[in-house]
Design a protein around this motif. Structure first.
Motif, PDB file in Angstrom:
ATOM      1  N   ASP A   1       1.023  -1.142  -0.045  1.00 41.79           N
ATOM      2  CA  ASP A   1       0.056  -0.057  -0.217  1.00 41.79           C
ATOM      3  C   ASP A   1       0.688   1.383  -0.061  1.00 41.79           C
ATOM      4  O   ASP A   1       0.373   2.402   0.418  1.00 41.79           O
ATOM      5  N   ASP A   2       2.044   1.099  -0.330  1.00 38.59           N
ATOM      6  CA  ASP A   2       3.015   2.354  -0.233  1.00 38.59           C
ATOM      7  C   ASP A   2       2.388   3.689  -1.098  1.00 38.59           C
ATOM      8  O   ASP A   2       2.773   4.664  -0.592  1.00 38.59           O
ATOM      9  N   LEU A   3       1.528   3.244  -2.212  1.00 39.74           N
ATOM     10  CA  LEU A   3       1.421   4.517  -2.928  1.00 39.74           C
ATOM     11  C   LEU A   3      -0.031   5.123  -2.282  1.00 39.74           C
ATOM     12  O   LEU A   3      -0.352   6.172  -3.218  1.00 39.74           O
ATOM     13  N   ASP A   4      -0.471   4.804  -1.296  1.00 38.73           N
ATOM     14  CA  ASP A   4      -1.765   5.088  -0.858  1.00 38.73           C
ATOM     15  C   ASP A   4      -1.781   6.563  -0.331  1.00 38.73           C
ATOM     16  O   ASP A   4      -2.763   7.386  -0.337  1.00 38.73           O
ATOM     17  N   ASP A   5      -0.438   7.033  -0.129  1.00 40.69           N
ATOM     18  CA  ASP A   5      -0.277   8.453   0.554  1.00 40.69           C
ATOM     19  C   ASP A   5       0.337   9.173  -0.301  1.00 40.69           C
ATOM     20  O   ASP A   5       1.067  10.377   0.066  1.00 40.69           O
ATOM     21  N   VAL A   6       0.495   8.870  -1.646  1.00 40.03           N
ATOM     22  CA  VAL A   6       1.155   9.666  -2.560  1.00 40.03           C
ATOM     23  C   VAL A   6      -0.100  10.484  -3.401  1.00 40.03           C
ATOM     24  O   VAL A   6      -1.024  10.116  -3.477  1.00 40.03           O
TER      25      VAL A   6
ATOM     26  N   GLU B   1      11.451   5.936   1.964  1.00 38.39           N
ATOM     27  CA  GLU B   1      10.494   6.616   1.470  1.00 38.39           C
ATOM     28  C   GLU B   1       9.171   6.082   1.505  1.00 38.39           C
ATOM     29  O   GLU B   1       8.475   6.142   0.579  1.00 38.39           O
ATOM     30  N   TRP B   2       8.663   5.683   2.593  1.00 41.88           N
ATOM     31  CA  TRP B   2       7.202   4.920   2.794  1.00 41.88           C
ATOM     32  C   TRP B   2       6.178   5.962   3.462  1.00 41.88           C
ATOM     33  O   TRP B   2       5.099   5.652   3.016  1.00 41.88           O
ATOM     34  N   THR B   3       6.718   6.925   4.081  1.00 36.81           N
ATOM     35  CA  THR B   3       5.695   7.785   4.631  1.00 36.81           C
ATOM     36  C   THR B   3       5.794   9.258   4.250  1.00 36.81           C
ATOM     37  O   THR B   3       6.658  10.021   4.195  1.00 36.81           O
ATOM     38  N   ASN B   4       4.766   9.495   3.313  1.00 39.98           N
ATOM     39  CA  ASN B   4       4.873  10.743   2.670  1.00 39.98           C
ATOM     40  C   ASN B   4       4.319  11.935   3.882  1.00 39.98           C
ATOM     41  O   ASN B   4       3.421  11.832   4.347  1.00 39.98           O
TER      42      ASN B   4
HETATM   43 CA   LIG Z   1       3.833   5.358   1.129  1.00 37.15          CA
END
Ligand SMILES: [Ca+2]
Ligand SMILES: [Ca+2]
Length: 492
Positions: free
Chosen positions: A248-253, A441-444
């Protein structure tokens, strides 16, 4: 009195004008010490999976590591364009993509234009008395012959399609993109990189009457991930560790980030992870095998230099044109503004240097041109937008820039400082990562109020203007976002 001063001044000017060129006629140790030879090693698509950079715990790169152990390893070095053409156009011209407009693959040489003519890095060295030689992939989109006095063995700047390409996965949708891996061909001597190293070694064994600039461009680990079986054997499949990823890495971009980074023609995480990471392990194994193979070729060239009469008078730089994602953020690709795609190995070893040091300040491949002219005592090129790395070679903690930029598609920039990655998209969306606490770079953090001051500071470092697309750029759009973007900017 005034007249005699003028005569002295004229004499001095004349001496200065004649002095350097006369000393270049013969590559004596004295001349060479002043104007050292340059061994310029470019590797294609090599990310930080190099022993000394620690990007993957199983990387085997003894030759790159021993080079780093002799000079300065820049651990926070980044490309200016995260694909071959823009990156190489930038480092060879000394100009940012947002200045030239070369944001995507050019289909012809920049040097046909008066503003670049004779000004690309090897040409500038040739104009100042250096004997320039190039092999393998140095520029992208035009021929080596246009840049070097001597180019060989085939004079090509890029990998030749056909011939040695063979696809092992005929039923998957991206076979047209060359993303494939496997043991091929049967021996090293059939690999173009082996031939390029041979050619470089031959030229290191020749006598040169002037300081030389020898550029060696290796293709691997660029796709397809093909090298002979013996390189795969160093990485038994059941021992392979895949990089840590979050589904779910792209959920916060931001939405634009997901769209711009879409790579429908490349393998995705689902394909890699199916059947207990079956393809993931094969892909990682192949990339590591290609990296160890190219490291071996680097070692052959370094050994030849060490055995040559030029060993003590040669400056060595080694770099990759950009990084590569191997599964992180749901992609096996370059084409990105995140750390995996922008970070590159960069090593500078001055003649006779023999103490390994590291520098974590933000530097770029754009700094290569002014660094080389500085260290080789050639006149500085005023138009260069990078900075000589000499102050950092002398003191890794010297006063330096705040952040270095990477641009992907006009108007979309990433900035990397010593601690943060900040990404600014053309619609104003942002990403922010803190490498001190989040190296993957997991947390935006861009929407966290407490990061407001950091973001304000980094915004000031963004390019002030974005040149229109250079008319040599004619790429095929890699996703629907790109198709719209190119239409909007008149690129076709
Ligand atoms: Ca992320
Ligand atoms: Ca490349």
């Amino acid at each position: 009195m005034k007249e005699s001063l003028q005569v002295i001044r004229r004499l001095l000017t004349l001496l200065l004008a004649v002095g350097p060129s006369a000393s270049w006629l013969v590559s004596t140790p004295v001349a060479a010490a002043e104007h050292p030879n340059v061994l310029f090693i470019a590797i294609d698509d090599l990310n930080d999976w190099v022993g000394c950079l620690g990007g993957h715990p199983q990387a085997i790169t003894p030759n790159i590591d021993r080079l780093a152990a002799r000079g300065m390893l820049f651990t926070n070095a980044h490309c200016q364009g995260p694909i071959c053409g823009p990156s190489r156009a930038s480092l060879l011209s000394g100009l940012y993509p947002h200045t030239t407009g070369v944001y995507d693959q050019p289909n012809r040489s920049l040097w046909e234009e008066p503003r670049f003519q004779g000004k690309l890095l090897p040409q500038y060295f040739a104009q100042h008395g250096y004997h320039t030689m190039g092999v393998g992939k140095i520029p992208h989109g035009y021929l080596l012959e246009e840049l070097f006095a001597v180019a060989g063995p085939k004079g090509s700047s890029g990998p030749k399609p056909g011939g040695r390409f063979h696809y092992f996965l005929p039923d998957v949708p991206w076979t047209g993109t060359q993303t494939d891996w496997g043991a091929f061909p049967d021996v090293d001597s059939k690999m173009p990189d082996h031939e390029a190293a041979d050619w470089a070694i031959d030229h290191l064994n020749k006598q040169h009457s002037a300081p030389f600039f020898l550029a060696v461009g290796f293709h691997r680990p660029h796709v397809p991930f093909y090298v002979p079986q013996k390189w795969f054997d160093k990485f038994p499949l059941d021992s392979i560790q895949v990089p840590p990823v979050h589904d779910d890495d792209l959920d916060d971009v931001p939405e634009i980030s997901r769209r711009i980074h879409e790579t429908p023609k490349y393998p995705d995480l689902k394909f890699l992870q199916d059947d207990d990471d079956k393809q993931f392990k094969l892909c990682v194994q192949a990339y590591l095998a290609c990296t160890t193979f190219v490291d071996h070729q680097v070692g052959r060239v370094l050994d030849a230099l060490r055995a040559s009469p030029y060993a003590d008078y040669t400056l060595i730089v080694l770099f990759s044109d950009h990084g590569y994602h191997i599964g992180e953020k749901n992609r096996v690709s370059k084409h990105g503004l995140w750390e995996e795609a922008t970070r590159v190995p960069l090593i500078v070893v001055r003649p006779n240097e023999n103490s390994g040091r590291q520098c974590d300040q933000p530097v770029g491949l754009i700094d290569l041109y002014p660094t080389l002219t500085d260290l080789c005592e050639l006149p500085h090129v005023e138009a260069n937008e990078g900075r000589s790395l000499r102050p950092l070679l002398d003191d890794p903690d010297a006063e330096w820039r705040t952040a270095i930029s990477t641009t992907y598609a006009k108007g979309n920039h990433a900035l990397r400082s010593r601690r943060y990655r900040y990404i600014h998209f053309e619609d104003g969306s942002e990403e922010l990562y803190d490498h001190e606490t989040d190296p993957h770079e997991w947390t935006n953090l861009a929407n966290r109020p407490e990061m407001g001051d950091i973001i304000m500071q980094l915004r000031k470092e963004l390019p002030k203007s974005d040149a229109p697309y250079h008319d040599s750029v004619h790429p095929g759009p890699i996703n629907p976002w790109y198709a719209e973007h190119f239409k909007k900017h008149g690129v076709n």
